[in-house]
Design a protein around this motif. Sequence first.
Motif, PDB file in Angstrom:
ATOM      1  N   UNK A  57       0.801  -1.230   0.000  1.00  0.00           N
ATOM      2  CA  UNK A  57       0.000   0.000   0.000  1.00  0.00           C
ATOM      3  C   UNK A  57       0.833   1.279   0.000  1.00  0.00           C
ATOM      4  N   UNK A  58       2.140   1.165  -0.141  1.00  0.00           N
ATOM      5  CA  UNK A  58       3.026   2.337  -0.149  1.00  0.00           C
ATOM      6  C   UNK A  58       2.940   3.122   1.161  1.00  0.00           C
ATOM      7  N   UNK A  59       2.823   2.418   2.247  1.00  0.00           N
ATOM      8  CA  UNK A  59       2.752   3.082   3.560  1.00  0.00           C
ATOM      9  C   UNK A  59       3.888   2.645   4.484  1.00  0.00           C
ATOM     10  N   UNK A  60       4.959   2.097   3.919  1.00  0.00           N
ATOM     11  CA  UNK A  60       6.042   1.536   4.731  1.00  0.00           C
ATOM     12  C   UNK A  60       6.979   2.593   5.303  1.00  0.00           C
ATOM     13  N   UNK A  61       7.114   3.734   4.618  1.00  0.00           N
ATOM     14  CA  UNK A  61       8.061   4.760   5.051  1.00  0.00           C
ATOM     15  C   UNK A  61       9.476   4.510   4.570  1.00  0.00           C
ATOM     16  N   UNK A  62       9.710   3.372   3.905  1.00  0.00           N
ATOM     17  CA  UNK A  62      11.045   3.057   3.379  1.00  0.00           C
ATOM     18  C   UNK A  62      11.445   4.098   2.330  1.00  0.00           C
ATOM     19  N   UNK A  63      12.723   4.419   2.278  1.00  0.00           N
ATOM     20  CA  UNK A  63      13.216   5.372   1.283  1.00  0.00           C
ATOM     21  C   UNK A  63      13.030   4.823  -0.133  1.00  0.00           C
ATOM     22  N   UNK A  64      12.427   5.622  -1.000  1.00  0.00           N
ATOM     23  CA  UNK A  64      12.249   5.240  -2.396  1.00  0.00           C
ATOM     24  C   UNK A  64      13.590   5.393  -3.105  1.00  0.00           C
ATOM     25  N   UNK A  65      14.100   4.296  -3.656  1.00  0.00           N
ATOM     26  CA  UNK A  65      15.433   4.335  -4.259  1.00  0.00           C
ATOM     27  C   UNK A  65      15.520   5.287  -5.453  1.00  0.00           C
ATOM     28  N   UNK A  66      14.385   5.574  -6.100  1.00  0.00           N
ATOM     29  CA  UNK A  66      14.415   6.477  -7.253  1.00  0.00           C
ATOM     30  C   UNK A  66      14.703   7.920  -6.838  1.00  0.00           C
ATOM     31  N   UNK A  67      14.623   8.202  -5.544  1.00  0.00           N
ATOM     32  CA  UNK A  67      14.898   9.553  -5.041  1.00  0.00           C
ATOM     33  C   UNK A  67      16.302   9.681  -4.458  1.00  0.00           C
ATOM     34  N   UNK A  68      17.080   8.621  -4.567  1.00  0.00           N
ATOM     35  CA  UNK A  68      18.433   8.640  -4.021  1.00  0.00           C
ATOM     36  C   UNK A  68      19.422   9.145  -5.072  1.00  0.00           C
ATOM     37  N   UNK A  69      20.249  10.113  -4.703  1.00  0.00           N
ATOM     38  CA  UNK A  69      21.202  10.708  -5.637  1.00  0.00           C
ATOM     39  C   UNK A  69      22.226   9.696  -6.143  1.00  0.00           C
ATOM     40  N   UNK A  70      22.500   8.683  -5.337  1.00  0.00           N
ATOM     41  CA  UNK A  70      23.524   7.697  -5.707  1.00  0.00           C
ATOM     42  C   UNK A  70      23.006   6.639  -6.683  1.00  0.00           C
ATOM     43  N   UNK A  71      21.744   6.747  -7.085  1.00  0.00           N
ATOM     44  CA  UNK A  71      21.156   5.746  -7.978  1.00  0.00           C
ATOM     45  C   UNK A  71      21.922   5.637  -9.291  1.00  0.00           C
ATOM     46  N   UNK A  72      22.370   6.759  -9.806  1.00  0.00           N
ATOM     47  CA  UNK A  72      23.072   6.765 -11.087  1.00  0.00           C
ATOM     48  C   UNK A  72      24.321   5.881 -11.063  1.00  0.00           C
ATOM     49  N   UNK A  73      24.921   5.729  -9.886  1.00  0.00           N
ATOM     50  CA  UNK A  73      26.147   4.944  -9.759  1.00  0.00           C
ATOM     51  C   UNK A  73      25.913   3.456 -10.015  1.00  0.00           C
ATOM     52  N   UNK A  74      24.679   2.998  -9.811  1.00  0.00           N
ATOM     53  CA  UNK A  74      24.393   1.562  -9.969  1.00  0.00           C
ATOM     54  C   UNK A  74      23.456   1.270 -11.135  1.00  0.00           C
ATOM     55  N   UNK A  75      22.997   2.307 -11.831  1.00  0.00           N
ATOM     56  CA  UNK A  75      21.925   2.132 -12.818  1.00  0.00           C
ATOM     57  C   UNK A  75      22.273   1.178 -13.952  1.00  0.00           C
ATOM     58  N   UNK A  76      23.565   0.991 -14.225  1.00  0.00           N
ATOM     59  CA  UNK A  76      23.980   0.094 -15.307  1.00  0.00           C
ATOM     60  C   UNK A  76      24.369  -1.296 -14.800  1.00  0.00           C
ATOM     61  N   UNK A  77      24.380  -1.476 -13.492  1.00  0.00           N
ATOM     62  CA  UNK A  77      24.849  -2.738 -12.921  1.00  0.00           C
ATOM     63  C   UNK A  77      23.737  -3.786 -12.863  1.00  0.00           C
ATOM     64  N   UNK A  78      24.096  -5.032 -13.102  1.00  0.00           N
ATOM     65  CA  UNK A  78      23.143  -6.131 -12.953  1.00  0.00           C
ATOM     66  C   UNK A  78      23.236  -6.654 -11.526  1.00  0.00           C
TER      67      UNK A  78
END
Length: 366
Positions: free
Chosen positions: A126-147
């Motif tokens: 239900x999107x009520x967990x409070x967990x950080x959404x990874x799409x809002x993390x600045x460091x996402x670009x560092x892993x975006x190409x990794x499998x």
Amino acid sequence: MIKKILAIFLIVIGTSGFTHAQNLDARIDSILTNLFKDKDEPGGVFMVAKHGKPIYCKAFGKANLELDVNMKTDNIFQLGSMTKQFTAIAILQLAEKNMVNLNAPIYKYIPDYPSGDKITIHHLLTHTSGIKDFTKMKSLQQISQQNLSPKQMIDFFKNEPVDFPPGDKFEYNNSGYVILGHIIELVSGKTYEEYINQNIFEKAGMKDSHYASDVTLVKNRAYGYQKKMEKYVNKTSISFSIPFSSGSLMSTADNMLKWQNALNKNLIVGSKTLKKAFTKYKLNNDEVFNYGYGWHIKEINGTPVRAHGGSIFGFKTMGVYIPDEDIYVIGLTNCDCNSPTQITMDIAALTLEVSGKKSISLIKPI
């Protein structure tokens, strides 16, 4: 005489139905041709179905700009966040088999997850967990190409501070659905891709639906584009292990209708279980929010509406279902510069109007 009157009556009724269909086609055409003015640009596929059968289905624009290939109604698109519907129903399947407890804390499945004793499967759905959404993390670009494996993807965000205590707020969250995909794998002993293929796609007859890949040859694939500096470019490439079970499936308009029909016929889960996906739930303060399990749940002028969109590099999608009238509208586009959200809802409103319902502005963009 009676037979003659009856024959005339049937002709009038038939003509009226045909006129309504023509009227609907023309009005939908006017909306979509305005969006896709240039036939040499990326386009999309739009379908309207009533009582489980298409009453409108057309393709616009190009499926591949470089090869000058026209879009066809059977082209395959990446779904983005519409993937969440499939993940949610997969969890409900496992719950139906008593393999998953919707109210269980996630530490039962992932023992080392921080605050895993407070966050439940229900919170994730239900999107009520409070967990950080990874799409809002600045460091996402560092892993975006990794499998990455699902565990590695979860390790990427799990130690981030939570945004709020579980159950306090509704805030759309991709991380929660990545965790759900990992739980599907842990419980079923299959990869997410294998589970969805065997337990949803095959049961629904969705032969043209897949876990996305930029490497595998996919027949009838629509290529994705972005618009930069007023020019079209090929979509940004990412590893599909990043969105994973929150946004990595691909399908066709026809297959998405098969999905909706399979749900209506209880081919995937039973009606009692399915009802949980379309129920509005409450926050800790008893405030009701408009999201079930994998769908936004709305009521417009007393008419229930289930809807969800998707956005991923190169693609935007939107699906709207009106259960009272058994109307399903799906819009799939192959440029993330063309959002089908409002247009799909406008088409649904038109279909209601032509069906004899009061014309309404269906729902606000989601």
